[in-house]
Scaffold this active site. Structure first.
Site, mmCIF file in Angstrom:
data_model
loop_
_atom_site.group_PDB
_atom_site.id
_atom_site.type_symbol
_atom_site.label_atom_id
_atom_site.label_comp_id
_atom_site.label_asym_id
_atom_site.label_seq_id
_atom_site.Cartn_x
_atom_site.Cartn_y
_atom_site.Cartn_z
ATOM 1 N N ASN A 180 -34.240 5.260 8.064
ATOM 2 C CA ASN A 180 -34.407 3.869 7.621
ATOM 3 C C ASN A 180 -35.263 3.735 6.371
ATOM 4 O O ASN A 180 -35.181 2.737 5.665
ATOM 5 C CB ASN A 180 -34.950 3.016 8.762
ATOM 6 C CG ASN A 180 -33.810 2.659 9.700
ATOM 7 O OD1 ASN A 180 -32.712 2.353 9.243
ATOM 8 N ND2 ASN A 180 -34.052 2.731 10.994
ATOM 9 N N GLU A 187 -32.452 11.351 15.213
ATOM 10 C CA GLU A 187 -33.741 11.664 14.594
ATOM 11 C C GLU A 187 -34.715 11.922 15.745
ATOM 12 O O GLU A 187 -34.909 11.045 16.597
ATOM 13 C CB GLU A 187 -34.268 10.476 13.785
ATOM 14 C CG GLU A 187 -33.701 10.326 12.393
ATOM 15 C CD GLU A 187 -34.468 9.267 11.597
ATOM 16 O OE1 GLU A 187 -34.951 9.583 10.502
ATOM 17 O OE2 GLU A 187 -34.571 8.118 12.054
ATOM 18 N N SER A 206 -36.404 2.300 15.759
ATOM 19 C CA SER A 206 -35.873 2.684 14.457
ATOM 20 C C SER A 206 -36.968 2.757 13.405
ATOM 21 O O SER A 206 -36.702 3.188 12.292
ATOM 22 C CB SER A 206 -34.777 1.716 14.032
ATOM 23 O OG SER A 206 -35.150 0.407 14.337
ATOM 24 N N HIS A 265 -34.117 8.837 18.158
ATOM 25 C CA HIS A 265 -33.481 7.722 17.454
ATOM 26 C C HIS A 265 -31.989 7.991 17.256
ATOM 27 O O HIS A 265 -31.600 8.851 16.461
ATOM 28 C CB HIS A 265 -34.182 7.507 16.094
ATOM 29 C CG HIS A 265 -33.679 6.341 15.334
ATOM 30 N ND1 HIS A 265 -33.728 6.253 13.960
ATOM 31 C CD2 HIS A 265 -33.101 5.185 15.756
ATOM 32 C CE1 HIS A 265 -33.217 5.105 13.570
ATOM 33 N NE2 HIS A 265 -32.809 4.442 14.641
HETATM 34 N N1 CAA Z 1 -17.481 3.778 20.987
HETATM 35 C C1 CAA Z 1 -16.713 4.848 20.984
HETATM 36 N N2 CAA Z 1 -15.923 5.202 19.936
HETATM 37 C C2 CAA Z 1 -15.889 4.372 18.873
HETATM 38 C C3 CAA Z 1 -16.673 3.192 18.828
HETATM 39 C C4 CAA Z 1 -17.506 2.905 19.932
HETATM 40 N N3 CAA Z 1 -18.300 1.843 19.953
HETATM 41 N N4 CAA Z 1 -16.458 2.589 17.629
HETATM 42 C C5 CAA Z 1 -15.573 3.333 16.959
HETATM 43 N N5 CAA Z 1 -15.230 4.431 17.696
HETATM 44 C C6 CAA Z 1 -14.403 5.557 17.280
HETATM 45 C C7 CAA Z 1 -12.955 5.253 17.211
HETATM 46 O O1 CAA Z 1 -12.313 5.524 18.432
HETATM 47 C C8 CAA Z 1 -12.489 6.194 16.118
HETATM 48 O O2 CAA Z 1 -12.277 7.508 16.626
HETATM 49 P P1 CAA Z 1 -11.242 8.536 15.893
HETATM 50 O O3 CAA Z 1 -11.716 8.700 14.471
HETATM 51 O O4 CAA Z 1 -11.340 9.792 16.692
HETATM 52 O O5 CAA Z 1 -9.911 7.888 15.962
HETATM 53 C C9 CAA Z 1 -13.653 6.288 15.179
HETATM 54 O O6 CAA Z 1 -14.796 5.885 15.937
HETATM 55 C C10 CAA Z 1 -13.467 5.373 13.995
HETATM 56 O O7 CAA Z 1 -13.224 4.058 14.487
HETATM 57 P P2 CAA Z 1 -12.156 3.056 13.861
HETATM 58 O O8 CAA Z 1 -10.998 3.799 13.293
HETATM 59 O O9 CAA Z 1 -11.910 1.950 14.832
HETATM 60 O O10 CAA Z 1 -12.963 2.337 12.731
HETATM 61 P P3 CAA Z 1 -13.599 2.917 11.423
HETATM 62 O O11 CAA Z 1 -12.832 4.058 10.862
HETATM 63 O O12 CAA Z 1 -13.834 1.711 10.606
HETATM 64 O O13 CAA Z 1 -14.987 3.506 11.906
HETATM 65 C C11 CAA Z 1 -17.307 3.301 12.277
HETATM 66 C C12 CAA Z 1 -15.943 2.708 12.543
HETATM 67 C C13 CAA Z 1 -17.441 4.672 12.971
HETATM 68 C C14 CAA Z 1 -18.314 2.347 12.872
HETATM 69 C C15 CAA Z 1 -17.474 3.498 10.736
HETATM 70 O O14 CAA Z 1 -17.176 2.313 10.077
HETATM 71 C C16 CAA Z 1 -18.853 3.949 10.337
HETATM 72 O O15 CAA Z 1 -19.178 5.128 10.382
HETATM 73 N N6 CAA Z 1 -19.690 2.998 9.862
HETATM 74 C C17 CAA Z 1 -21.064 3.248 9.476
HETATM 75 C C18 CAA Z 1 -21.905 3.294 10.716
HETATM 76 C C19 CAA Z 1 -23.338 3.542 10.410
HETATM 77 O O16 CAA Z 1 -23.771 3.717 9.287
HETATM 78 N N7 CAA Z 1 -24.132 3.560 11.481
HETATM 79 C C20 CAA Z 1 -25.550 3.723 11.364
HETATM 80 C C21 CAA Z 1 -26.196 2.377 11.359
HETATM 81 S S1 CAA Z 1 -27.933 2.505 11.191
HETATM 82 C C22 CAA Z 1 -28.465 2.727 12.776
HETATM 83 O O17 CAA Z 1 -27.762 2.685 13.738
HETATM 84 C C23 CAA Z 1 -29.886 3.024 12.965
HETATM 85 C C24 CAA Z 1 -30.907 2.076 12.594
HETATM 86 O O18 CAA Z 1 -32.038 2.363 12.929
HETATM 87 C C25 CAA Z 1 -30.690 0.828 11.853
#
Ligand code: CAA
Length: 295
Positions: free
Chosen positions: A189, A151, A118, A139
Site C-alpha cells: 500500500n 505480505e 492493510s 495481509h
Molecule cells: N473468487 C474466486 N475466483 C475469482 C473471483 C473470486 N472472488 N473473482 C474472479 N475470480 C477468477 C475468475 O474465475 C477467473 O479465473 P480464470 O482466469 O481461471 O478463468 C479470474 O479470477 C479472472 O476473473 P474474470 O475473468 O471474471 O475477470 P477479470 O479477468 O476481470 O479478473 C480480477 C478479475 C482478478 C479481479 C482482475 O481484474 C484483477 O486482478 N484486478 C486487480 C485486483 C487487485 O489489484 N487486487 C488487489 C487490491 S489491493 C488489496 O486487496 C489490498 C489492500 O490492502 C488495499
C-alpha cells in the site's frame, strides 16, 4: 495447524475463510452481525460455484469446503480452540486494539494471532496483547481466492519461529508470501495508494475523465483494472484510511488524501460495496458505467 478462526466476515474475511476451508482447515468465521455472516457464506458459495463452473474444483470439493466453515457471533467462544486467528475487521486502530485484547484473553496460549490489516502497525496491535512474539501481519489481497500474494509483516517483537510458520502456512495455501518490515503501509500500500491518490487528483483537476484515466493505466501499462476501478473495488473508505496512516506515520504531506476522495467518503460513496464510487454498480450488465457525478 488445524483450527483457524477468522474475525470479520467482510470482503477480506470471507475470502480468507474460503482459502483456508478449501485447504481442509476447520474454519470458524466470527462477526458481530449474523446478517454479515449469512452474506459471507453466500459469497463463499457463489465464488465456489464459479470455480466449479471453470472446472477448477469439483462439486464434492465445494461441498467439503462449505462443511469446513462454521460461523459464530461470539468472539470468545469462536477463538477458544484456534491454532491461528486471522483478524480482518474494519480498518480502525481502536477497534483492532480492542479485538486483539479480547482474542488474547480467550485464545489458547500457543495460538498465533495474525492481522490482515492493510496498513496499521503490527507492533501497536501486538502491544495490546500479552504475546507480542506471536502477533504477525498476514495481509491478503482481494479477491483472496485469486490473488497470490501474502505480505507477511513482522512486528517489532514477532519471533522468527512464528514468521517461519506463517511463511510456510501461506505457501501451503498456494500463496506466495513475502516478508516485510512493520512500517506504515508496509510495501504494497505504500506503493499502491500514492498511485491511486494521483489518479484521484488527475480526475479532480480535470486532466482526464474516469474512463480515460482507467484506460491509460489498463492499455498503457497493462494493469488488469484502472486505478479508479481498483479504488472502487478496494473501497474508498479503505483508501482514505490507508492514506491517512501513510501521511501521519511518515509525517509527510505527500500522502495527503485528495479532497475529492475525502468528499466521496463523506457522501457515503464508497465504491462497489455501496453501489457507487467512480462508477455506478447498480445497473445489471457487466459493462462499467461512470457515476453520474463524473459522466
Ligand atoms: N473468487 C474466486 N475466483 C475469482 C473471483 C473470486 N472472488 N473473482 C474472479 N475470480 C477468477 C475468475 O474465475 C477467473 O479465473 P480464470 O482466469 O481461471 O478463468 C479470474 O479470477 C479472472 O476473473 P474474470 O475473468 O471474471 O475477470 P477479470 O479477468 O476481470 O479478473 C480480477 C478479475 C482478478 C479481479 C482482475 O481484474 C484483477 O486482478 N484486478 C486487480 C485486483 C487487485 O489489484 N487486487 C488487489 C487490491 S489491493 C488489496 O486487496 C489490498 C489492500 O490492502 C488495499
Amino acid at each position: 495447524m488445524k483450527n483457524i478462526t477468522v474475525i470479520g466476515a467482510g470482503t477480506m474475511g470471507n475470502g480468507i475463510a474460503h482459502v483456508f476451508a478449501m485447504k481442509g482447515f476447520a474454519v470458524v468465521l466470527v462477526d458481530i452481525s449474523q446478517a454479515a455472516l449469512d452474506k459471507a457464506l453466500g459469497t463463499i458459495e457463489k465464488n465456489l460455484d464459479r470455480m466449479v463452473r471453470k472446472e477448477k474444483i469439483s462439486e464434492a470439493d465445494k461441498a467439503a469446503t462449505l462443511r469446513n466453515v462454521v460461523t459464530s457471533t461470539d468472539l470468545a467462544s469462536g477463538v477458544k480452540n484456534a491454532d491461528l486467528v486471522v483478524e480482518a475487521a474494519t480498518e480502525r486502530l481502536d477497534l483492532k486494539l480492542k479485538i486483539f485484547k479480547q482474542i488474547d484473553e480467550a485464545a489458547p496460549e500457543n495460538a498465533i494471532l495474525a492481522s490482515n490489516t492493510s496498513s496499521i502497525s503490527i507492533t501497536k496491535i501486538a502491544a495490546a496483547t500479552n504475546r507480542p512474539e506471536k502477533v504477525i501481519g498476514m495481509h491478503f489481497f482481494n479477491p483472496v481466492p485469486v490473488m497470490k500474494l501474502v505480505e507477511v509483516i513482522n512486528g517489532y517483537g514477532t519471533s522468527k519461529a512464528v514468521t517461519a510458520e506463517i511463511m510456510e502456512l501461506s505457501e501451503h495455501l498456494g500463496k506466495v508470501p513475502v516478508e516485510i518490515k512493520d512500517y506504515p503501509g508496509f510495501a504494497a500500500n505504500r506503493m499502491l495508494m500514492p498511485l491511486l491518490n494521483e489518479a484521484f487528483y488527475t480526475l479532480y483537476e480535470g486532466v482526464a475523465g474516469v474512463q480515460e484515466i482507467d484506460t491509460v493505466m489498463k492499455l498503457g501499462m497493462g494493469h488488469p483494472m484502472g486505478p479508479l476501478q481498483l479504488a472502487d473495488f478496494v473501497g474508498l473508505d479503505v483508501c482514505l484510511a490507508i492514506l491517512n496512516v501513510l501521511k501521519d506515520g511518515f509525517g509527510n504531506p505527500k500522502y495527503a488524501p485528495c479532497p475529492l476522495l475525502v468528499n466521496m467518503v463523506a457522501a457515503g460513496k464508497l465504491g462497489r460495496k455501496t453501489g457507487e464510487g467512480f462508477y455506478n454498480y447498480q445497473g445489471a450488465g457487466k459493462d462499467l458505467v461512470v457515476a453520474e457525478q463524473f459522466a
